[in-house]
Design a protein around this motif. Structure first.
Motif, PDB file in Angstrom:
ATOM      1  N   HIS A 151     -48.193 -42.792  -2.017  1.00 30.23           N
ATOM      2  CA  HIS A 151     -47.938 -41.567  -2.361  1.00 30.23           C
ATOM      3  C   HIS A 151     -47.245 -40.751  -1.491  1.00 30.23           C
ATOM      4  O   HIS A 151     -46.293 -40.186  -1.742  1.00 30.23           O
ATOM      5  N   LEU A 152     -47.882 -40.697  -0.288  1.00 27.79           N
ATOM      6  CA  LEU A 152     -47.335 -39.861   0.653  1.00 27.79           C
ATOM      7  C   LEU A 152     -45.987 -40.410   1.330  1.00 27.79           C
ATOM      8  O   LEU A 152     -45.173 -39.576   1.526  1.00 27.79           O
ATOM      9  N   MET A 153     -45.754 -41.579   1.355  1.00 25.85           N
ATOM     10  CA  MET A 153     -44.505 -42.191   1.902  1.00 25.85           C
ATOM     11  C   MET A 153     -43.220 -41.791   0.924  1.00 25.85           C
ATOM     12  O   MET A 153     -42.220 -41.611   0.976  1.00 25.85           O
ATOM     13  N   ASN A 154     -43.764 -41.909  -0.471  1.00 25.06           N
ATOM     14  CA  ASN A 154     -42.890 -41.480  -1.532  1.00 25.06           C
ATOM     15  C   ASN A 154     -42.419 -40.105  -1.385  1.00 25.06           C
ATOM     16  O   ASN A 154     -41.208 -39.526  -1.370  1.00 25.06           O
ATOM     17  N   ALA A 155     -43.522 -39.023  -0.931  1.00 32.06           N
ATOM     18  CA  ALA A 155     -43.366 -37.604  -0.823  1.00 32.06           C
ATOM     19  C   ALA A 155     -42.258 -37.601   0.360  1.00 32.06           C
ATOM     20  O   ALA A 155     -41.439 -36.650   0.494  1.00 32.06           O
ATOM     21  N   VAL A 156     -42.491 -38.440   1.572  1.00 37.85           N
ATOM     22  CA  VAL A 156     -41.628 -38.267   2.704  1.00 37.85           C
ATOM     23  C   VAL A 156     -40.084 -38.621   2.504  1.00 37.85           C
ATOM     24  O   VAL A 156     -39.273 -37.850   2.751  1.00 37.85           O
ATOM     25  N   ARG A 157     -40.016 -39.684   1.497  1.00 43.29           N
ATOM     26  CA  ARG A 157     -38.582 -40.125   1.237  1.00 43.29           C
ATOM     27  C   ARG A 157     -37.913 -38.950   0.395  1.00 43.29           C
ATOM     28  O   ARG A 157     -36.840 -38.577   0.554  1.00 43.29           O
TER      29      ARG A 157
END
Ligand code: 5AD
Length: 336
Positions: free
Chosen positions: A318-324
């Motif tokens: 979820h966090l990596m998705n937000a970063v992208r």
């Protein structure tokens, strides 16, 4: 462009401009965030986001902060992670590529505990010299901070939470703001890279208090600054208070980024708890670090109820998705 954002762009840090900056919404808030991102990207380049893990090494706490459930009756089962288990966790994190680890505990200045953390830090640095270790263990004596620094700790996070001394003492009845600021001064002098910050939307906190918080961050020689919306923990006396305003927290982050562009600013899980997609918004408001909750042994996780009985932790994906989606890219390792 909005007059307040223009004033911020010129370097105006008057109380009036900050007060107005906090209340910007809609297109004006977007313009504030855009300026914050420009300043972040100029200071750090390439949309880099520092990725950390956290190991919650112990839930033993000597404070009884009114906003936090650690140490309250509902937090059963005190624990302390032993050196061997700590090193196992570091090993595991290293294998997934992590190079920055936050070591967090309740506030505990027992010398035995300090010696224990020093042993953990020393062992971790010996087996993984490239691992950057951040401590977040609360108030201590200067000599204790010095001991941990000598053991190899690189950074320390100690939030002042609020710069209003009366409100501080109300939230943390066993402590004073003066003592907290003394600790921060000691940490800076000992050569730590230091982080501090505030909570936004605390019961009884005013906009003027928040303006003073932002200016206080400027008086301290900090490498990291953090702002979180207040979460009314269900097991605290504040359970019926309103949640901190996410927009006020995001605007604080943007203002802090514009005023102090070179600092690491986390997008915290409390933002996500207060509003779905809050951590993405934190990145859009100028943040550049994320913490993954993959360091604490799973069976201990619920024993560290900072703002809830069941620890809320958005997953890595979820966090990596937000970063992208924020147009940024995760970096394993210290940005500064
Ligand atoms: N709401 C928001 N933030 C909180 N923290 C602790 N409790 C709460 C809460 N109820 C933050 C504090 C503390 C950090 C470890 O977590 O800022 O310094």
């Amino acid at each position: 462009m909005n007059e307040t954002v223009k004033a911020m762009e010129r370097g105006d840090a008057s109380r009036e401009t900050l007060r107005k900056g906090l209340t910007l919404r809609g297109a004006d808030q977007e313009a504030l965030f855009a300026l914050a991102r420009v300043r972040r990207d100029a200071a750090f380049g390439g949309g880099a986001v520092e990725v950390r893990s956290v190991i919650e090494i112990s839930n033993i706490c000597k404070q009884r902060c009114n906003y936090c459930a650690i140490g309250s009756g509902s937090c059963e089962g005190q624990y302390l992670i032993e050196v061997a288990e700590f090193i196992e966790r570091i090993e595991l994190l290293s294998r997934v590529g992590r190079r920055v680890v936050l070591v967090q505990s309740g506030e505990n200045d027992d010398q035995d505990f300090v010696d224990h953390v020093a042993a953990c830090v020393g062992a971790a640095k010996q087996s993984h010299p490239d691992m950057v270790l951040l401590l977040c263990l609360g108030n201590m004596a200067r000599a204790q901070y010095a001991r941990l620094r000598e053991a190899g700790a690189d950074r320390y996070i100690l939030k002042f939470e609020t710069s209003n001394p009366e409100l501080y003492h109300k939230l943390k009845p066993r402590d004073t703001l003066d003592n907290r600021l003394r600790c921060l001064k000691d940490l800076v002098e000992l050569g730590y890279r230091v982080g501090s910050g505030n909570m936004v939307g605390l019961p009884g906190q005013t906009i003027e208090d928040m303006v003073t918080d932002i200016l206080t961050l400027g008086f301290l020689d900090l490498a990291m600054s953090s702002c979180t919306p207040f979460i009314p923990g269900i097991e605290t006396i504040y359970r019926d208070e309103p949640m901190g305003d996410v927009d006020l927290a995001l605007n604080t982050m943007a203002l802090v980024r514009i005023l102090y562009p070179n600092r690491l600013i986390p997008t915290t899980s409390s933002l996500e708890k207060a509003r779905p997609d809050g951590q993405y918004l934190g990145l859009m408001a100028g943040a550049n670090t994320v913490t993954i909750h993959d360091g604490t042994p799973p069976e201990r996780k619920d024993l560290f109820p900072i703002y809830d009985s069941k620890r809320f932790s958005p997953g890595e994906e979820h966090l990596m998705n937000a970063v992208r989606r924020a147009g940024m890219k995760p970096v394993q390792g210290a940005l500064r």
